[in-house]
Structures are given as structure tokens and as C-alpha cells.
Design a protein around this motif. Sequence first.
Motif, PDB file in Angstrom:
ATOM      1  N   TRP A   1       0.830  -1.197   0.000  1.00 27.06           N
ATOM      2  CA  TRP A   1       0.000   0.000   0.000  1.00 27.06           C
ATOM      3  C   TRP A   1       0.867   1.251   0.000  1.00 27.06           C
ATOM      4  O   TRP A   1       0.538   2.252  -0.653  1.00 27.06           O
ATOM      5  CB  TRP A   1      -0.931   0.018   1.210  1.00 27.06           C
ATOM      6  CG  TRP A   1      -1.934  -1.090   1.223  1.00 27.06           C
ATOM      7  CD1 TRP A   1      -1.997  -2.145   2.083  1.00 27.06           C
ATOM      8  CD2 TRP A   1      -3.039  -1.265   0.312  1.00 27.06           C
ATOM      9  NE1 TRP A   1      -3.045  -2.967   1.770  1.00 27.06           N
ATOM     10  CE2 TRP A   1      -3.711  -2.447   0.696  1.00 27.06           C
ATOM     11  CE3 TRP A   1      -3.514  -0.543  -0.772  1.00 27.06           C
ATOM     12  CZ2 TRP A   1      -4.840  -2.905   0.018  1.00 27.06           C
ATOM     13  CZ3 TRP A   1      -4.634  -0.992  -1.455  1.00 27.06           C
ATOM     14  CH2 TRP A   1      -5.284  -2.160  -1.058  1.00 27.06           C
ATOM     15  N   THR A   2       1.982   1.196   0.695  1.00 25.86           N
ATOM     16  CA  THR A   2       2.851   2.372   0.803  1.00 25.86           C
ATOM     17  C   THR A   2       3.603   2.676  -0.481  1.00 25.86           C
ATOM     18  O   THR A   2       4.259   3.719  -0.581  1.00 25.86           O
ATOM     19  CB  THR A   2       3.863   2.189   1.951  1.00 25.86           C
ATOM     20  OG1 THR A   2       4.543   0.937   1.787  1.00 25.86           O
ATOM     21  CG2 THR A   2       3.157   2.213   3.297  1.00 25.86           C
ATOM     22  N   ASP A   3       3.523   1.795  -1.484  1.00 24.59           N
ATOM     23  CA  ASP A   3       4.122   2.078  -2.787  1.00 24.59           C
ATOM     24  C   ASP A   3       3.258   3.009  -3.630  1.00 24.59           C
ATOM     25  O   ASP A   3       3.724   3.529  -4.654  1.00 24.59           O
ATOM     26  CB  ASP A   3       4.346   0.778  -3.570  1.00 24.59           C
ATOM     27  CG  ASP A   3       5.414  -0.104  -2.951  1.00 24.59           C
ATOM     28  OD1 ASP A   3       6.382   0.443  -2.389  1.00 24.59           O
ATOM     29  OD2 ASP A   3       5.281  -1.343  -3.027  1.00 24.59           O
ATOM     30  N   LEU A   4       2.023   3.221  -3.223  1.00 18.52           N
ATOM     31  CA  LEU A   4       1.094   4.015  -4.021  1.00 18.52           C
ATOM     32  C   LEU A   4       1.357   5.504  -3.835  1.00 18.52           C
ATOM     33  O   LEU A   4       1.527   5.989  -2.719  1.00 18.52           O
ATOM     34  CB  LEU A   4      -0.348   3.704  -3.631  1.00 18.52           C
ATOM     35  CG  LEU A   4      -0.818   2.263  -3.862  1.00 18.52           C
ATOM     36  CD1 LEU A   4      -2.230   2.077  -3.324  1.00 18.52           C
ATOM     37  CD2 LEU A   4      -0.749   1.898  -5.343  1.00 18.52           C
ATOM     38  N   ALA A   5       1.360   6.234  -4.956  1.00 17.87           N
ATOM     39  CA  ALA A   5       1.530   7.689  -4.916  1.00 17.87           C
ATOM     40  C   ALA A   5       0.191   8.417  -4.912  1.00 17.87           C
ATOM     41  O   ALA A   5       0.084   9.524  -4.388  1.00 17.87           O
ATOM     42  CB  ALA A   5       2.365   8.160  -6.101  1.00 17.87           C
ATOM     43  N   PHE A   6      -0.823   7.822  -5.536  1.00 17.49           N
ATOM     44  CA  PHE A   6      -2.149   8.435  -5.555  1.00 17.49           C
ATOM     45  C   PHE A   6      -3.196   7.376  -5.858  1.00 17.49           C
ATOM     46  O   PHE A   6      -2.883   6.270  -6.329  1.00 17.49           O
ATOM     47  CB  PHE A   6      -2.229   9.582  -6.574  1.00 17.49           C
ATOM     48  CG  PHE A   6      -2.133   9.156  -8.020  1.00 17.49           C
ATOM     49  CD1 PHE A   6      -3.269   8.834  -8.743  1.00 17.49           C
ATOM     50  CD2 PHE A   6      -0.901   9.112  -8.659  1.00 17.49           C
ATOM     51  CE1 PHE A   6      -3.187   8.445 -10.070  1.00 17.49           C
ATOM     52  CE2 PHE A   6      -0.809   8.736  -9.989  1.00 17.49           C
ATOM     53  CZ  PHE A   6      -1.953   8.398 -10.699  1.00 17.49           C
ATOM     54  N   LEU A   7      -4.445   7.736  -5.593  1.00 16.61           N
ATOM     55  CA  LEU A   7      -5.588   6.872  -5.857  1.00 16.61           C
ATOM     56  C   LEU A   7      -6.594   7.620  -6.731  1.00 16.61           C
ATOM     57  O   LEU A   7      -6.691   8.847  -6.673  1.00 16.61           O
ATOM     58  CB  LEU A   7      -6.284   6.472  -4.559  1.00 16.61           C
ATOM     59  CG  LEU A   7      -5.528   5.529  -3.615  1.00 16.61           C
ATOM     60  CD1 LEU A   7      -6.161   5.569  -2.233  1.00 16.61           C
ATOM     61  CD2 LEU A   7      -5.555   4.111  -4.167  1.00 16.61           C
ATOM     62  N   ALA A   8      -7.363   6.858  -7.509  1.00 15.43           N
ATOM     63  CA  ALA A   8      -8.471   7.411  -8.273  1.00 15.43           C
ATOM     64  C   ALA A   8      -9.691   6.528  -8.048  1.00 15.43           C
ATOM     65  O   ALA A   8      -9.557   5.309  -7.877  1.00 15.43           O
ATOM     66  CB  ALA A   8      -8.136   7.476  -9.763  1.00 15.43           C
TER      67      ALA A   8
ATOM     68  N   LEU B   1      -8.470   4.615   2.344  1.00 17.64           N
ATOM     69  CA  LEU B   1      -7.096   4.313   1.966  1.00 17.64           C
ATOM     70  C   LEU B   1      -6.266   5.589   1.821  1.00 17.64           C
ATOM     71  O   LEU B   1      -5.134   5.673   2.318  1.00 17.64           O
ATOM     72  CB  LEU B   1      -7.075   3.535   0.645  1.00 17.64           C
ATOM     73  CG  LEU B   1      -7.520   2.076   0.692  1.00 17.64           C
ATOM     74  CD1 LEU B   1      -7.662   1.515  -0.715  1.00 17.64           C
ATOM     75  CD2 LEU B   1      -6.518   1.238   1.496  1.00 17.64           C
ATOM     76  N   ALA B   2      -6.822   6.577   1.132  1.00 15.43           N
ATOM     77  CA  ALA B   2      -6.068   7.820   0.915  1.00 15.43           C
ATOM     78  C   ALA B   2      -5.786   8.530   2.226  1.00 15.43           C
ATOM     79  O   ALA B   2      -4.707   9.105   2.418  1.00 15.43           O
ATOM     80  CB  ALA B   2      -6.853   8.733  -0.027  1.00 15.43           C
ATOM     81  N   GLN B   3      -6.737   8.490   3.135  1.00 14.05           N
ATOM     82  CA  GLN B   3      -6.525   9.128   4.441  1.00 14.05           C
ATOM     83  C   GLN B   3      -5.418   8.430   5.215  1.00 14.05           C
ATOM     84  O   GLN B   3      -4.524   9.073   5.778  1.00 14.05           O
ATOM     85  CB  GLN B   3      -7.817   9.103   5.244  1.00 14.05           C
ATOM     86  CG  GLN B   3      -7.688   9.763   6.619  1.00 14.05           C
ATOM     87  CD  GLN B   3      -8.944   9.625   7.451  1.00 14.05           C
ATOM     88  OE1 GLN B   3      -9.744   8.706   7.250  1.00 14.05           O
ATOM     89  NE2 GLN B   3      -9.138  10.537   8.387  1.00 14.05           N
ATOM     90  N   GLN B   4      -5.455   7.108   5.244  1.00 16.61           N
ATOM     91  CA  GLN B   4      -4.455   6.363   5.996  1.00 16.61           C
ATOM     92  C   GLN B   4      -3.066   6.467   5.369  1.00 16.61           C
ATOM     93  O   GLN B   4      -2.062   6.528   6.088  1.00 16.61           O
ATOM     94  CB  GLN B   4      -4.874   4.890   6.094  1.00 16.61           C
ATOM     95  CG  GLN B   4      -6.134   4.658   6.906  1.00 16.61           C
ATOM     96  CD  GLN B   4      -5.991   5.122   8.346  1.00 16.61           C
ATOM     97  OE1 GLN B   4      -4.991   4.829   9.002  1.00 16.61           O
ATOM     98  NE2 GLN B   4      -6.968   5.868   8.839  1.00 16.61           N
ATOM     99  N   LEU B   5      -3.011   6.477   4.045  1.00 15.82           N
ATOM    100  CA  LEU B   5      -1.721   6.548   3.350  1.00 15.82           C
ATOM    101  C   LEU B   5      -1.219   7.969   3.174  1.00 15.82           C
ATOM    102  O   LEU B   5      -0.077   8.178   2.774  1.00 15.82           O
ATOM    103  CB  LEU B   5      -1.851   5.884   1.969  1.00 15.82           C
ATOM    104  CG  LEU B   5      -2.179   4.385   1.970  1.00 15.82           C
ATOM    105  CD1 LEU B   5      -2.510   3.918   0.564  1.00 15.82           C
ATOM    106  CD2 LEU B   5      -1.026   3.577   2.555  1.00 15.82           C
ATOM    107  N   GLN B   6      -2.117   8.945   3.412  1.00 17.43           N
ATOM    108  CA  GLN B   6      -1.784  10.359   3.252  1.00 17.43           C
ATOM    109  C   GLN B   6      -1.313  10.659   1.834  1.00 17.43           C
ATOM    110  O   GLN B   6      -0.255  11.272   1.613  1.00 17.43           O
ATOM    111  CB  GLN B   6      -0.735  10.792   4.284  1.00 17.43           C
ATOM    112  CG  GLN B   6      -1.214  10.634   5.718  1.00 17.43           C
ATOM    113  CD  GLN B   6      -0.200  11.123   6.739  1.00 17.43           C
ATOM    114  OE1 GLN B   6       0.926  11.484   6.409  1.00 17.43           O
ATOM    115  NE2 GLN B   6      -0.610  11.145   7.991  1.00 17.43           N
TER     116      GLN B   6
END
Length: 210
Positions: free
Chosen positions: A56-63, A84-89
Motif C-alpha cells: 500500500w505504501t508504494d502508491l503515490a495516488f488513488l483514483a 485508503l487515501a486518508q491512511q496513506l496520506q
Amino acid sequence: MLGLALHTASPDLGLALKSFEDQTSAVSREQVWGLGRDLSTQMQLKLMEFIQPYRWTDLAFLAVAQGPGGFTGTRLGVVTARTLAQQLQIPLYGISTLAAVALARSAAGPGDIAVQMPARRGDLFGAIYRRTALGDLETVIADTIYPAADWLAKLAAWDRPLQTIETVTGEGLGDTAMALLDQAYSQWQQGQRPAWSAVLPFYGQHPVTD
């Protein structure tokens, strides 16, 4: 730099994962499951399996597809993406379901792209887009609900070449997940970094009273 897209606004679950900027380890894959009513029980498992071997921490952004679409599926996808976006910032891009259809299913060439989707009581969701020089979309008319006759009259009076794409009730749209991701990356390139809290589902009509 990895982006992940979730599309749950139709009977399908559509997921897309793509790397941007680093072509030495290019990743580009998408998958669609026709889960229907099993979406709520299967989505998290499919999502965890799909991102492997990445974390999950490899992600730069979500859509995420924010609608219009099915009430329960749209809400589930948006809530999952927001969490997910909140937790991963990381940034979360809410992309119109109609915009994803326009980007994924329109033919190349000049002119505008109109997308329509059935709504309740014989109405239609409609939006019109235009491709930019970069190949992404700009919105000419944002998602709006119309009486069918009003929407058809608007199309008939349009003063530019117009390509019309129709979706049908119950159609799976999970195959447009990669288009969600590409449109989100375009916004990333423009410097937009939307917070998770800014992304809300678009229903257009109340699922009970309208």
C-alpha cells in the motif's frame, strides 16, 4: 510512481494499477470482476490480491469512480478510496463515471464527446467532454440529470461535431478503470493534489425518493 484506480459504480469491480514516470520498471494492468451483489463481500479480498507484489505504501495516488452509478456500489468504492487515501496520506482523485467512459470508449478524431446514462423515471445523466492536446479530457458540460427530451434537444442543437456514447441500465463499466487512472494522472501533472475529504459520491438522484 504507482497509481491505483477503483471502479465500483456499476455491477463490475474494476481495478487498474499503473506506474508513471519510471519506465525502467513499468507496470500497467487492469482486471474486471462481475461481482454484482457480491461486491461488498469480495472487494477487499480482490483489492489485496490485485496490488501484489506491491505494498500500500508504494502508491503515490488513488483514483475512484465517484458516479453517477449504482447507489451502493458507488458509495462503497468512494468510502474505500477515501479511507485508503486518508491512511496513506496520498491524493485521491474523484473522477466522473461518464468521463471515464468518454476517455475509454470514444473514437479518435476532432469534435466533442457526449456521454449519456439512464437514470430513474426515464431521465438521463448527461455530460459533454473535449479531448485536449495531451489526450486527456476537459469538461464542457459537467454531469447533470436531464429529462430525456431536454438532453436530446441539447445534442441536436450542439454546434460542433459531436460523438455520442450511450450506456445501458445494468451495464458493467469496470473496463474503464484505466481511464480513471489516466485522467487522474493528468490532474497530477497539472499540480492538483486533492485531499481525500474533497471526494464525495455523485448520485444525481436520491435512491429512494427520486
